[in-house]
Design an enzyme around this catalytic site. Structure first.
Site, PDB file in Angstrom:
ATOM      1  N   THR A  87       0.846  -1.195   0.000  1.00 39.70           N
ATOM      2  CA  THR A  87       0.000   0.000   0.000  1.00 39.70           C
ATOM      3  C   THR A  87       0.879   1.241   0.000  1.00 39.70           C
ATOM      4  O   THR A  87       1.813   1.346   0.803  1.00 39.70           O
ATOM      5  CB  THR A  87      -0.891   0.017   1.266  1.00 39.70           C
ATOM      6  OG1 THR A  87      -1.629  -1.201   1.302  1.00 39.70           O
ATOM      7  CG2 THR A  87      -1.851   1.192   1.253  1.00 39.70           C
ATOM      8  N   SER A  89       0.885   5.496   0.095  1.00 42.82           N
ATOM      9  CA  SER A  89       0.178   6.770   0.234  1.00 42.82           C
ATOM     10  C   SER A  89       1.047   7.863  -0.388  1.00 42.82           C
ATOM     11  O   SER A  89       0.831   8.251  -1.526  1.00 42.82           O
ATOM     12  CB  SER A  89      -0.140   7.065   1.694  1.00 42.82           C
ATOM     13  OG  SER A  89      -1.150   6.189   2.150  1.00 42.82           O
ATOM     14  N   GLY A  90       2.067   8.336   0.342  1.00 43.09           N
ATOM     15  CA  GLY A  90       2.922   9.393  -0.219  1.00 43.09           C
ATOM     16  C   GLY A  90       4.207   8.874  -0.845  1.00 43.09           C
ATOM     17  O   GLY A  90       4.959   9.634  -1.452  1.00 43.09           O
ATOM     18  N   GLY A  91       4.517   7.590  -0.661  1.00 46.68           N
ATOM     19  CA  GLY A  91       5.701   7.002  -1.301  1.00 46.68           C
ATOM     20  C   GLY A  91       7.029   7.444  -0.697  1.00 46.68           C
ATOM     21  O   GLY A  91       8.075   7.324  -1.326  1.00 46.68           O
ATOM     22  N   ASP A  93       8.560   6.143   1.983  1.00 47.78           N
ATOM     23  CA  ASP A  93       9.250   5.115   2.762  1.00 47.78           C
ATOM     24  C   ASP A  93      10.736   5.102   2.374  1.00 47.78           C
ATOM     25  O   ASP A  93      11.078   5.013   1.200  1.00 47.78           O
ATOM     26  CB  ASP A  93       8.623   3.742   2.462  1.00 47.78           C
ATOM     27  CG  ASP A  93       9.099   2.683   3.429  1.00 47.78           C
ATOM     28  OD1 ASP A  93       8.337   2.353   4.345  1.00 47.78           O
ATOM     29  OD2 ASP A  93      10.247   2.186   3.275  1.00 47.78           O
ATOM     30  N   SER A  98       6.819   0.562   0.234  1.00 52.79           N
ATOM     31  CA  SER A  98       5.445   0.745  -0.230  1.00 52.79           C
ATOM     32  C   SER A  98       5.297   0.479  -1.729  1.00 52.79           C
ATOM     33  O   SER A  98       4.179   0.462  -2.232  1.00 52.79           O
ATOM     34  CB  SER A  98       4.962   2.167   0.093  1.00 52.79           C
ATOM     35  OG  SER A  98       5.853   3.120  -0.447  1.00 52.79           O
ATOM     36  N   CYS A 154       8.016  18.087   5.756  1.00 46.94           N
ATOM     37  CA  CYS A 154       8.052  17.975   4.293  1.00 46.94           C
ATOM     38  C   CYS A 154       6.618  17.850   3.755  1.00 46.94           C
ATOM     39  O   CYS A 154       5.910  16.899   4.076  1.00 46.94           O
ATOM     40  CB  CYS A 154       8.882  16.766   3.908  1.00 46.94           C
ATOM     41  SG  CYS A 154       8.973  16.497   2.147  1.00 46.94           S
ATOM     42  N   ASN A 449       9.458   5.499  11.024  1.00 44.70           N
ATOM     43  CA  ASN A 449       9.252   6.377   9.867  1.00 44.70           C
ATOM     44  C   ASN A 449      10.566   6.717   9.160  1.00 44.70           C
ATOM     45  O   ASN A 449      10.544   7.235   8.044  1.00 44.70           O
ATOM     46  CB  ASN A 449       8.532   7.663  10.284  1.00 44.70           C
ATOM     47  CG  ASN A 449       7.028   7.551  10.081  1.00 44.70           C
ATOM     48  OD1 ASN A 449       6.565   6.700   9.316  1.00 44.70           O
ATOM     49  ND2 ASN A 449       6.270   8.386  10.758  1.00 44.70           N
ATOM     50  N   TYR A 450      11.713   6.458   9.821  1.00 44.72           N
ATOM     51  CA  TYR A 450      12.992   6.563   9.120  1.00 44.72           C
ATOM     52  C   TYR A 450      13.471   5.131   8.887  1.00 44.72           C
ATOM     53  O   TYR A 450      14.496   4.711   9.391  1.00 44.72           O
ATOM     54  CB  TYR A 450      14.012   7.371   9.935  1.00 44.72           C
ATOM     55  CG  TYR A 450      13.627   8.825  10.116  1.00 44.72           C
ATOM     56  CD1 TYR A 450      12.887   9.485   9.140  1.00 44.72           C
ATOM     57  CD2 TYR A 450      14.009   9.540  11.241  1.00 44.72           C
ATOM     58  CE1 TYR A 450      12.524  10.815   9.298  1.00 44.72           C
ATOM     59  CE2 TYR A 450      13.651  10.879  11.395  1.00 44.72           C
ATOM     60  CZ  TYR A 450      12.904  11.503  10.423  1.00 44.72           C
ATOM     61  OH  TYR A 450      12.553  12.823  10.581  1.00 44.72           O
TER      62      TYR A 450
HETATM   63  P1  FDA Z   1       4.651   5.424   1.924  1.00 49.66           P
HETATM   64  O1  FDA Z   1       3.480   5.525   1.047  1.00 49.66           O
HETATM   65  O2  FDA Z   1       5.957   5.046   1.286  1.00 49.66           O
HETATM   66  O3  FDA Z   1       4.312   4.451   3.129  1.00 49.66           O
HETATM   67  C1  FDA Z   1       5.197   4.170   4.194  1.00 49.66           C
HETATM   68  C2  FDA Z   1       4.793   2.858   4.876  1.00 49.66           C
HETATM   69  O4  FDA Z   1       3.439   2.941   5.341  1.00 49.66           O
HETATM   70  C3  FDA Z   1       4.818   1.659   3.938  1.00 49.66           C
HETATM   71  O5  FDA Z   1       5.113   0.498   4.680  1.00 49.66           O
HETATM   72  C4  FDA Z   1       3.388   1.599   3.438  1.00 49.66           C
HETATM   73  O6  FDA Z   1       3.004   0.328   2.933  1.00 49.66           O
HETATM   74  C5  FDA Z   1       2.607   1.983   4.673  1.00 49.66           C
HETATM   75  N1  FDA Z   1       1.360   2.651   4.325  1.00 49.66           N
HETATM   76  C6  FDA Z   1       1.220   3.784   3.596  1.00 49.66           C
HETATM   77  N2  FDA Z   1      -0.066   4.105   3.506  1.00 49.66           N
HETATM   78  C7  FDA Z   1      -0.764   3.173   4.175  1.00 49.66           C
HETATM   79  C8  FDA Z   1      -2.151   2.988   4.416  1.00 49.66           C
HETATM   80  N3  FDA Z   1      -3.053   3.834   3.947  1.00 49.66           N
HETATM   81  N4  FDA Z   1      -2.541   1.902   5.120  1.00 49.66           N
HETATM   82  C9  FDA Z   1      -1.620   1.022   5.601  1.00 49.66           C
HETATM   83  N5  FDA Z   1      -0.299   1.162   5.411  1.00 49.66           N
HETATM   84  C10 FDA Z   1       0.141   2.237   4.698  1.00 49.66           C
HETATM   85  N6  FDA Z   1       9.043  11.966   9.173  1.00 49.66           N
HETATM   86  C11 FDA Z   1       8.838  12.743  10.258  1.00 49.66           C
HETATM   87  O7  FDA Z   1       8.423  12.245  11.308  1.00 49.66           O
HETATM   88  N7  FDA Z   1       9.068  14.091  10.189  1.00 49.66           N
HETATM   89  C12 FDA Z   1       9.495  14.684   9.054  1.00 49.66           C
HETATM   90  O8  FDA Z   1       9.698  15.885   9.033  1.00 49.66           O
HETATM   91  C13 FDA Z   1       9.720  13.881   7.894  1.00 49.66           C
HETATM   92  N8  FDA Z   1      10.175  14.414   6.743  1.00 49.66           N
HETATM   93  C14 FDA Z   1      10.437  13.612   5.657  1.00 49.66           C
HETATM   94  C15 FDA Z   1      10.968  14.158   4.486  1.00 49.66           C
HETATM   95  C16 FDA Z   1      11.263  13.348   3.396  1.00 49.66           C
HETATM   96  C17 FDA Z   1      11.824  13.961   2.145  1.00 49.66           C
HETATM   97  C18 FDA Z   1      11.044  11.945   3.478  1.00 49.66           C
HETATM   98  C19 FDA Z   1      11.372  11.049   2.314  1.00 49.66           C
HETATM   99  C20 FDA Z   1      10.523  11.396   4.641  1.00 49.66           C
HETATM  100  C21 FDA Z   1      10.228  12.210   5.732  1.00 49.66           C
HETATM  101  N9  FDA Z   1       9.717  11.683   6.909  1.00 49.66           N
HETATM  102  C22 FDA Z   1       9.479  12.494   7.989  1.00 49.66           C
HETATM  103  C23 FDA Z   1       9.463  10.233   7.023  1.00 49.66           C
HETATM  104  C24 FDA Z   1       8.011   9.910   6.741  1.00 49.66           C
HETATM  105  O9  FDA Z   1       7.228  10.259   7.872  1.00 49.66           O
HETATM  106  C25 FDA Z   1       7.852   8.395   6.490  1.00 49.66           C
HETATM  107  O10 FDA Z   1       8.654   7.994   5.430  1.00 49.66           O
HETATM  108  C26 FDA Z   1       6.389   8.039   6.245  1.00 49.66           C
HETATM  109  O11 FDA Z   1       6.194   6.676   6.486  1.00 49.66           O
HETATM  110  C27 FDA Z   1       5.984   8.383   4.842  1.00 49.66           C
HETATM  111  O12 FDA Z   1       4.632   8.165   4.625  1.00 49.66           O
HETATM  112  P2  FDA Z   1       4.132   8.030   3.117  1.00 49.66           P
HETATM  113  O13 FDA Z   1       2.695   7.774   3.140  1.00 49.66           O
HETATM  114  O14 FDA Z   1       4.643   9.187   2.314  1.00 49.66           O
HETATM  115  O15 FDA Z   1       4.988   6.779   2.647  1.00 49.66           O
END
Ligand code: FDA
Length: 509
Positions: A87, A89-91, A93, A98, A154, A449-450
């Site tokens: 799954t 959401s914002g990609g 990871d 994801s 971000c 999250n990191y």
């Molecule tokens: P993504 O879609 O990649 O998902 C991350 C994980 O969650 C995966 O395992 C995915 O399968 C799962 N997932 C996603 N959506 C789901 C859903 N709807 N249901 C079940 N599972 C789901 N963190 C922080 O605390 N403070 C900050 O300031 C920042 N800043 C930041 C900047 C940049 C440039 C990056 C690349 C990352 C950060 N982060 C961060 C880290 C960020 O919080 C972490 O990577 C999150 O998991 C990203 O969520 P996404 O939905 O974008 O990721």
């Protein structure tokens, strides 16, 4: 009839979706197989880390659901045809979990589910998982100048991953999740255990979270930001040393983060270290200056360093620091759908219990200065404040009062090539090893999250609790056992799995 079978052809999965009862006739518009001309652009649109953009482990099919029933059908058909689900959401990871997998899989991309409804009166907002932090912040600002939501800096980070993996889970008061049987559950139906687990335990182990109801927090109409840099020659080391002593004990209205990186010190190109002290104060500059003179006079903060703005202005400013823009953009810039790509990167994290001695700090800064890498970064984020008031077991995210600050290590590079990638990976691993004596231990805590696969992985999503504890205790500490119990109850066949998913308790490998 929904029992998992061995991996089947993706054609059968697609046929299952098309024939699934009661899903709208738009399903064919949101299914992309590898021969579809839009497949690559849909896959690529939120691949935040270029390290994974040419991965050979691509999804067989991408589904971008428009509603709950299409997610339910995807979950059920994936199981019927032996395919895994990732799954997205914002990609964002860090390890691409994801959208990359070593097994045949379907990418469930929530890019169409980004609705946000802000209710000023109850100070809450419903936000769908596919929305970004920037979209949430912007929507709040359109309703109120005195409400905010404390989360990452971000703007392009997705709600789905961020909240389910983060320290912000406590301010969620409800959620909608679709479980392994395709049931849509609200807080009451999912029960307190599952609601507890998805707030910090990572959503991907438990189901697909469609939306969150978050509590908004009051903010003053004027807040103050500053971004002050000091190099080694301007006593950066000593100021960081002092910051370590005070940052977690400051007035609760102020947060000061430190971003440490390497810069050219003069026109001859000599390298030095620069520490950037970035702050948000929930009040005006007149109050901030004496507060800083009392607590961190070594920084020499001047009122000209400060900018009074609205809460949304501070979010724009913070995001601008990250993406390198001016910070004077309008709030609409938070809606920018074109992702800023940071290139290839690797991140790691640590938590600190007591201040690092100055010699230890000097060694860290030397490692940064001498690094043969493109862009090294170390960020220090203070704990204290409200984090101290929440018990470790309140939600699955456990890192609380035992820590004074949190460290994020990052390295980014643009040049391609295996050797170059290896050099950057080796450097950050060396840095992490160097830090061992100075940070938390037993377990050496980390922030999910990191995400960092160096700290341990599951065997293709299957492993024993004991083995998974190698990394699970680092992320979740004493909450790991309860997470495994919840997992065993809600997904006993371990359908929702990945390299660092929560294990079920019965598997002994
Ligand atoms: P993504 O879609 O990649 O998902 C991350 C994980 O969650 C995966 O395992 C995915 O399968 C799962 N997932 C996603 N959506 C789901 C859903 N709807 N249901 C079940 N599972 C789901 N963190 C922080 O605390 N403070 C900050 O300031 C920042 N800043 C930041 C900047 C940049 C440039 C990056 C690349 C990352 C950060 N982060 C961060 C880290 C960020 O919080 C972490 O990577 C999150 O998991 C990203 O969520 P996404 O939905 O974008 O990721």
């Amino acid at each position: 009839s929904f029992e998992p079978s061995s991996a089947d052809s993706h054609e059968n999965f697609v046929r299952c979706l098309y024939n699934y009862p009661d899903i709208t006739n738009t399903i064919s518009n949101v299914v992309y197989t590898q021969t579809n001309s839009s497949y690559s652009s849909v896959l690529d649109h939120t691949i935040e880390n270029r390290r994974f953009s040419n991965s050979s482990s691509e999804p067989l099919v991408i589904v971008t659901p428009l509603d709950v029933s299409q997610i339910q059908a995807t979950i059920i058909c994936s199981q019927r045809h032996g395919l895994q689900i990732r799954t997205r959401s914002g990609g964002h990871d860090y390890e691409g979990l994801s959208y990359v997998a070593q097994v045949p899989f379907v990418l469930l991309d929530l890019l169409n589910l980004r609705q946000i409804t802000v209710d000023e009166e109850s100070r809450t907002a419903w936000v769908q998982s596919g929305a970004t932090l920037g979209e949430l912040y912007y929507s709040i600002s359109q309703k109120s100048k005195t409400l905010g939501f404390p989360a990452g800096v971000c703007a392009s980070v997705g709600i789905g991953g961020h909240i389910s993996g983060g320290g912000y889970g406590l301010i969620c008061v409800n959620a909608h999740i679709i479980d392994v049987n395709g049931n849509l559950l609200g807080r009451q139906a999912m029960g307190e255990d599952l609601f507890w687990a998805i707030r910090g335990g990572g959503g991907a182990s438990f189901g697909v979270i469609v939306a969150w109801k978050v509590k908004l927090v009051p903010v003053p109409s004027t807040v103050t930001m500053f971004d002050v840099s000091r190099t080694l020659e301007e006593n950066a080391t000593e100021i960081i040393q002092k910051w370590q002593l005070v940052a977690h004990k400051l007035d609760e209205r102020i947060i000061i983060r430190v971003d440490i990186t390497r810069v050219n010190s003069n026109k001859h190109g000599k390298l030095t270290i620069q520490a950037r002290f970035v702050s948000l104060f929930l009040g005006g500059v007149e109050e901030l200056i004496p507060l800083m003179q009392n607590s961190l006079p070594e920084l020499g903060l001047d009122r000209n360093d400060c900018k009074e703005t609205s809460w949304i202005g501070s979010a724009v400013f913070n995001n601008a620091l990250l993406i390198g823009s001016s910070g004077n953009e309008p709030p609409e810039s938070m809606l920018n759908k074109t992702q800023i790509r940071f290139g290839n990167y690797k991140g790691k994290s640590d938590y600190v219990k007591k201040p690092i001695p100055i010699e230890g700090l000097r060694g860290l800064l030397r490692l940064l200065c001498d690094a043969k890498v493109e862009y090294p970064l170390v960020q220090l984020a203070p704990y204290g404040g409200i984090m101290n008031e929440i018990s470790e077991s309140e939600i699955a995210f456990s890192h609380r009062s035992q820590y004074i600050y949190h460290i994020h290590y990052g390295v980014t590079w643009q040049e391609e090539g295996d050797e170059i990638a290896q050099r950057h990976m080796d450097w950050i691993r060396r840095l992490y090893k160097y830090m061992e004596p100075y940070v938390s231990n037993s377990p050496r805590a980390a922030y999910i999250n990191y995400r960092d696969l160096d700290i341990g992985v599951n065997n293709n999503g299957f492993t024993s609790y004991t083995h998974a504890s190698i990394w699970g205790l680092k992320y979740f500490n004493n909450n790991f056992k309860r997470l495994a119990k919840v997992k065993t109850k809600v997904d006993p066949k371990n359908f929702f799995r990945n390299e660092q998913s929560i294990p079920i308790l019965s598997v002994e490998t």
